[in-house]
Design a protein around this motif. Sequence first.
Motif, mmCIF file in Angstrom:
data_model
loop_
_atom_site.group_PDB
_atom_site.id
_atom_site.type_symbol
_atom_site.label_atom_id
_atom_site.label_comp_id
_atom_site.label_asym_id
_atom_site.label_seq_id
_atom_site.Cartn_x
_atom_site.Cartn_y
_atom_site.Cartn_z
ATOM 1 N N GLU A 164 0.812 -1.215 0.000
ATOM 2 C CA GLU A 164 0.000 0.000 0.000
ATOM 3 C C GLU A 164 0.848 1.269 0.000
ATOM 4 O O GLU A 164 0.344 2.360 -0.237
ATOM 5 C CB GLU A 164 -0.906 0.020 1.237
ATOM 6 N N VAL A 165 2.130 1.132 0.252
ATOM 7 C CA VAL A 165 3.008 2.287 0.391
ATOM 8 C C VAL A 165 3.366 2.874 -0.968
ATOM 9 O O VAL A 165 3.610 2.156 -1.932
ATOM 10 C CB VAL A 165 4.294 1.878 1.140
ATOM 11 N N ASP A 166 3.391 4.196 -1.032
ATOM 12 C CA ASP A 166 3.821 4.908 -2.235
ATOM 13 C C ASP A 166 5.308 4.655 -2.449
ATOM 14 O O ASP A 166 6.137 4.979 -1.591
ATOM 15 C CB ASP A 166 3.568 6.402 -2.064
ATOM 16 N N THR A 167 5.653 4.070 -3.588
ATOM 17 C CA THR A 167 7.045 3.714 -3.845
ATOM 18 C C THR A 167 7.819 4.806 -4.577
ATOM 19 O O THR A 167 9.016 4.644 -4.836
ATOM 20 C CB THR A 167 7.116 2.414 -4.672
ATOM 21 N N GLU A 168 7.165 5.896 -4.889
ATOM 22 C CA GLU A 168 7.846 6.979 -5.594
ATOM 23 C C GLU A 168 8.581 7.876 -4.600
ATOM 24 O O GLU A 168 7.976 8.441 -3.695
ATOM 25 C CB GLU A 168 6.843 7.815 -6.384
ATOM 26 N N VAL A 169 9.882 7.978 -4.773
ATOM 27 C CA VAL A 169 10.706 8.867 -3.951
ATOM 28 C C VAL A 169 11.439 9.810 -4.899
ATOM 29 O O VAL A 169 12.194 9.372 -5.764
ATOM 30 C CB VAL A 169 11.732 8.083 -3.111
ATOM 31 N N SER A 170 11.216 11.092 -4.750
ATOM 32 C CA SER A 170 11.790 12.064 -5.677
ATOM 33 C C SER A 170 13.271 12.296 -5.412
ATOM 34 O O SER A 170 13.768 12.067 -4.305
ATOM 35 C CB SER A 170 11.047 13.403 -5.564
ATOM 36 N N GLU A 290 16.188 4.049 -1.403
ATOM 37 C CA GLU A 290 15.882 2.720 -0.868
ATOM 38 C C GLU A 290 15.636 2.794 0.634
ATOM 39 O O GLU A 290 14.728 2.148 1.161
ATOM 40 C CB GLU A 290 17.038 1.761 -1.170
ATOM 41 N N SER A 291 16.451 3.584 1.321
ATOM 42 C CA SER A 291 16.306 3.742 2.773
ATOM 43 C C SER A 291 14.982 4.410 3.120
ATOM 44 O O SER A 291 14.288 3.998 4.063
ATOM 45 C CB SER A 291 17.474 4.570 3.316
ATOM 46 N N ILE A 292 14.619 5.441 2.371
ATOM 47 C CA ILE A 292 13.354 6.147 2.616
ATOM 48 C C ILE A 292 12.173 5.214 2.387
ATOM 49 O O ILE A 292 11.218 5.182 3.172
ATOM 50 C CB ILE A 292 13.249 7.383 1.701
ATOM 51 N N LEU A 293 12.242 4.433 1.303
ATOM 52 C CA LEU A 293 11.145 3.505 0.990
ATOM 53 C C LEU A 293 11.023 2.434 2.063
ATOM 54 O O LEU A 293 9.911 2.091 2.491
ATOM 55 C CB LEU A 293 11.385 2.858 -0.372
ATOM 56 N N GLU A 294 12.156 1.917 2.517
ATOM 57 C CA GLU A 294 12.126 0.904 3.566
ATOM 58 C C GLU A 294 11.536 1.476 4.852
ATOM 59 O O GLU A 294 10.753 0.807 5.550
ATOM 60 C CB GLU A 294 13.536 0.379 3.820
#
Length: 398
Positions: A164-170, A290-294
Amino acid sequence: MKGKKLISLLLAAAMGVTVLTGCGSSIDGDKTGATLDGEEISLGFMNFMARYQQAIYDGQFSAMFGADMWSQDLFNEGTDMETSVKNNVAENIETLYLLEDHMKDYNVEITEEELAEADKAADAFLSDNTEKAVKQVGATKEYVKEMLRLNTIQSKMRKAIEAEVDTEVSDEEAAQKTVSYVQINHVSTTDEEGNKKEYTEEEKEDLKKKIKEFVDSAKEDFAKAAEAAGYTVSNASYGSDEETLDKVLVEAADKLKEGELSGIITGDENYYVVRMDSTFDKEATEKKKESILEERKNDHYKEVCDGYKENVKFEVNKKEWEKVKFDDLFTIKQEETSDTEENADNTDSGADENTDEADNDADENAEEADSGADENADDTDAGTNENADDAEDTDKEE
């Protein structure tokens, strides 16, 4: 195939505990260890989950912290490690059963094939350990199967929740700069015998002159000049959320263009000289993404699990739970193969949010010692970090 792969990982982790020594447990496994909205969870199952977690810690940390490690406050929680781990185990058990109760929310199912694999894994665990070892860890086939069943459910639920998490990290959110710098203490020095000696005013002036000479010579080759001056070059990448580097260093670095060298930067205790290596480090930025998404995934998973706990009543039978002790240490013997080493890494989360969790995850993880010895105390008791991140309500009673 995915189900088989998951269970095989759990099986490998369960088989990791092969040689154990001790006197066993005197608790009454038929007693109620806790209730979840009135549904009883057996003390025997909770004891097995706790002792299995203990075995993992004993195998990894007893050589480092000694035989009395369970009486130490290694997690800095104001209590001994035994209490910390037992608290994490109890919380994890609550989470596991709540995730089972909410499987329909995410259309999650556990297959007959997966249950059959769990059954084989339980047989393997019991056969690969001595009778004495099995008694000490408090294992029965039903308890091992239940652990694997619940953690298979947890793994599937976690995957569904994290989806459910937004995987887009700018690039803007994750942007990283990379610098090289030297750090020189301007307050004191340490002699060859390890004694600390504060600089005199004259020595401080001499030190500053030496650093200025270094700066002048470092414009062409920073590393070579640092080596000649006897300084150590450190490298760091940082972004807008930087909290590790000295604030004065970051402020000075932000004023530099790529390739530029600063003058002498004065901190409370240190001088710094910094070179801006990259104002936008692509590789470091991708790692930050990757760290932010995790972190997003971990935060969302924890948020969902915490939400499940808001409207339920989970009560631990403190009188019986206190009888579960980590008095006897476990020893763990593993085959010296790369597969075994990987499985050993997977057995504990450790922590990690804790264990960081110990992991961080004890380390985060303990975060959960797992989501306590490491965020994944939720995952640690599965005997794996991530993959063990095992379907009816009647299974809550052993």
